[in-house]
Design a protein around this motif. Structure first.
Motif, PDB file in Angstrom:
ATOM      1  N   ILE A  77       0.809  -1.222   0.000  1.00  0.00           N
ATOM      2  CA  ILE A  77       0.000   0.000   0.000  1.00  0.00           C
ATOM      3  C   ILE A  77       0.846   1.276   0.000  1.00  0.00           C
ATOM      4  N   LYS A  78       1.969   1.291   0.689  1.00  0.00           N
ATOM      5  CA  LYS A  78       2.803   2.502   0.690  1.00  0.00           C
ATOM      6  C   LYS A  78       3.359   2.810  -0.696  1.00  0.00           C
ATOM      7  N   LYS A  79       3.849   1.795  -1.403  1.00  0.00           N
ATOM      8  CA  LYS A  79       4.373   2.015  -2.759  1.00  0.00           C
ATOM      9  C   LYS A  79       3.265   2.470  -3.693  1.00  0.00           C
ATOM     10  N   CYS A  80       2.090   1.910  -3.530  1.00  0.00           N
ATOM     11  CA  CYS A  80       0.951   2.296  -4.352  1.00  0.00           C
ATOM     12  C   CYS A  80       0.601   3.771  -4.117  1.00  0.00           C
ATOM     13  N   LEU A  81       0.452   4.150  -2.856  1.00  0.00           N
ATOM     14  CA  LEU A  81       0.114   5.538  -2.524  1.00  0.00           C
ATOM     15  C   LEU A  81       1.215   6.505  -2.950  1.00  0.00           C
ATOM     16  N   LYS A  82       2.465   6.103  -2.779  1.00  0.00           N
ATOM     17  CA  LYS A  82       3.571   6.965  -3.204  1.00  0.00           C
ATOM     18  C   LYS A  82       3.524   7.215  -4.698  1.00  0.00           C
ATOM     19  N   SER A  83       3.165   6.200  -5.472  1.00  0.00           N
ATOM     20  CA  SER A  83       3.088   6.385  -6.918  1.00  0.00           C
ATOM     21  C   SER A  83       1.992   7.377  -7.303  1.00  0.00           C
ATOM     22  N   VAL A  84       0.942   7.450  -6.515  1.00  0.00           N
ATOM     23  CA  VAL A  84      -0.100   8.460  -6.764  1.00  0.00           C
ATOM     24  C   VAL A  84       0.423   9.843  -6.380  1.00  0.00           C
ATOM     25  N   LEU A  85       1.062   9.935  -5.232  1.00  0.00           N
ATOM     26  CA  LEU A  85       1.609  11.220  -4.794  1.00  0.00           C
ATOM     27  C   LEU A  85       2.670  11.755  -5.748  1.00  0.00           C
ATOM     28  N   ASP A  86       3.354  10.872  -6.462  1.00  0.00           N
ATOM     29  CA  ASP A  86       4.406  11.266  -7.395  1.00  0.00           C
ATOM     30  C   ASP A  86       3.876  11.670  -8.774  1.00  0.00           C
ATOM     31  N   GLN A  87       2.570  11.716  -8.952  1.00  0.00           N
ATOM     32  CA  GLN A  87       2.002  12.104 -10.235  1.00  0.00           C
ATOM     33  C   GLN A  87       2.365  13.551 -10.575  1.00  0.00           C
TER      34      GLN A  87
ATOM     35  N   TYR B  23      -6.202  15.901  -7.913  1.00  0.00           N
ATOM     36  CA  TYR B  23      -6.867  14.640  -7.632  1.00  0.00           C
ATOM     37  C   TYR B  23      -7.102  14.474  -6.145  1.00  0.00           C
ATOM     38  N   LYS B  24      -7.972  13.525  -5.835  1.00  0.00           N
ATOM     39  CA  LYS B  24      -8.116  13.055  -4.463  1.00  0.00           C
ATOM     40  C   LYS B  24      -7.976  11.544  -4.491  1.00  0.00           C
ATOM     41  N   ILE B  25      -7.660  10.966  -3.357  1.00  0.00           N
ATOM     42  CA  ILE B  25      -7.479   9.519  -3.252  1.00  0.00           C
ATOM     43  C   ILE B  25      -8.581   8.951  -2.366  1.00  0.00           C
ATOM     44  N   LEU B  26      -9.254   7.926  -2.881  1.00  0.00           N
ATOM     45  CA  LEU B  26     -10.243   7.198  -2.103  1.00  0.00           C
ATOM     46  C   LEU B  26      -9.780   5.750  -2.007  1.00  0.00           C
ATOM     47  N   LEU B  27      -9.428   5.335  -0.808  1.00  0.00           N
ATOM     48  CA  LEU B  27      -9.008   3.962  -0.551  1.00  0.00           C
ATOM     49  C   LEU B  27     -10.221   3.171  -0.071  1.00  0.00           C
ATOM     50  N   LEU B  28     -10.559   2.142  -0.823  1.00  0.00           N
ATOM     51  CA  LEU B  28     -11.657   1.259  -0.436  1.00  0.00           C
ATOM     52  C   LEU B  28     -11.040   0.014   0.183  1.00  0.00           C
ATOM     53  N   ASP B  29     -11.120  -0.076   1.498  1.00  0.00           N
ATOM     54  CA  ASP B  29     -10.574  -1.251   2.185  1.00  0.00           C
ATOM     55  C   ASP B  29     -11.641  -2.329   2.202  1.00  0.00           C
ATOM     56  N   ASP B  30     -11.336  -3.453   1.604  1.00  0.00           N
ATOM     57  CA  ASP B  30     -12.301  -4.526   1.407  1.00  0.00           C
ATOM     58  C   ASP B  30     -12.236  -5.571   2.522  1.00  0.00           C
ATOM     59  N   GLY B  31     -12.346  -5.105   3.767  1.00  0.00           N
ATOM     60  CA  GLY B  31     -12.368  -6.022   4.898  1.00  0.00           C
ATOM     61  C   GLY B  31     -11.016  -6.585   5.275  1.00  0.00           C
TER      62      GLY B  31
ATOM     63  N   ARG C 124      -0.750  10.675   6.627  1.00  0.00           N
ATOM     64  CA  ARG C 124      -1.074  11.626   7.700  1.00  0.00           C
ATOM     65  C   ARG C 124      -0.581  13.044   7.431  1.00  0.00           C
ATOM     66  N   ASP C 125       0.649  13.231   7.002  1.00  0.00           N
ATOM     67  CA  ASP C 125       1.197  14.576   6.832  1.00  0.00           C
ATOM     68  C   ASP C 125       1.217  15.030   5.372  1.00  0.00           C
ATOM     69  N   LYS C 126       0.471  14.333   4.517  1.00  0.00           N
ATOM     70  CA  LYS C 126       0.442  14.695   3.099  1.00  0.00           C
ATOM     71  C   LYS C 126      -0.665  15.724   2.868  1.00  0.00           C
ATOM     72  N   SER C 127      -0.427  16.640   1.954  1.00  0.00           N
ATOM     73  CA  SER C 127      -1.416  17.682   1.680  1.00  0.00           C
ATOM     74  C   SER C 127      -2.254  17.310   0.459  1.00  0.00           C
ATOM     75  N   VAL C 128      -2.923  16.176   0.556  1.00  0.00           N
ATOM     76  CA  VAL C 128      -3.805  15.728  -0.514  1.00  0.00           C
ATOM     77  C   VAL C 128      -5.087  15.208   0.132  1.00  0.00           C
ATOM     78  N   ASP C 129      -6.193  15.382  -0.556  1.00  0.00           N
ATOM     79  CA  ASP C 129      -7.474  14.895  -0.064  1.00  0.00           C
ATOM     80  C   ASP C 129      -7.441  13.363  -0.082  1.00  0.00           C
ATOM     81  N   PHE C 130      -7.543  12.757   1.091  1.00  0.00           N
ATOM     82  CA  PHE C 130      -7.424  11.310   1.234  1.00  0.00           C
ATOM     83  C   PHE C 130      -8.528  10.803   2.144  1.00  0.00           C
TER      84      PHE C 130
END
Length: 157
Positions: A21-31, A36-44, A58-64
């Motif tokens: 998940i960290k690598k995935c989120l970092k790749s979005v932040l590196d766009q 954009y905003k990020i919506l994480l759907l946690d599937d249980g 936590r300390d990122k300035s993006v809508d999450f």
């Protein structure tokens, strides 16, 4: 009045992806495209996926935002159940074990803005194999292939 709604929602479906998940989120932040905003759907998830994502963002300035399902519904079901909540112009779907190339959103938004009759945009996938090689997976190209693919699995959009 100024429109403050982001242009794109990056929708990430995750189930027990604490290792990725960290690598995935970092790749979005590196766009290079930043509207954009990020919506994480946690599937249980039963692992630390949500805690790791919350700590990382936590300390990122993006809508999450995280939406949690108490049970594992499956990737398609969790997306279908929540897609109606989205109110951005475009949706980019990303699996939690995948990464985006840095220009993906910029290129796709530019294309969609120029091609207003385009309802869906599919990209190809580049798999990094254990032996160091890569494999390119081509997307479905015909209307029938796209419909079948969307019903049976997630396709890069």
């Amino acid at each position: 009045m100024v429109n403050t709604m982001p242009k794109v929602t990056v929708l990430i479906a995750a189930y027990n992806e604490e290792k990725n998940i960290k690598k995935c989120l970092k790749s979005v932040l590196d766009q290079t495209f930043k509207d954009y905003k990020i919506l994480l759907l946690d599937d249980g998830s039963t692992d630390e996926t949500v805690i790791i994502a919350e700590d990382f963002m936590r300390d990122k300035s993006v809508d999450f935002e995280i939406i949690r399902s108490e049970t594992n519904l499956g990737k398609i079901s969790i997306i279908n159940r929540n897609v109606f909540l989205l109110n951005t112009e475009y949706i980019a779907i990303l699996d939690a074990d995948d990464e985006m190339y840095p220009h993906r959103l910029a290129e796709q938004v530019e294309y969609l803005d120029k091609n207003v009759n385009c309802d869906i945009l599919v990209g190809q996938q580049c798999l990094q194999l254990g032996n160091g090689s890569t494999k390119i997976l081509k997307p479905p190209m015909t209307h029938a292939q796209i419909c079948t693919s969307l019903l049976s699995k997630t396709t890069m959009l």
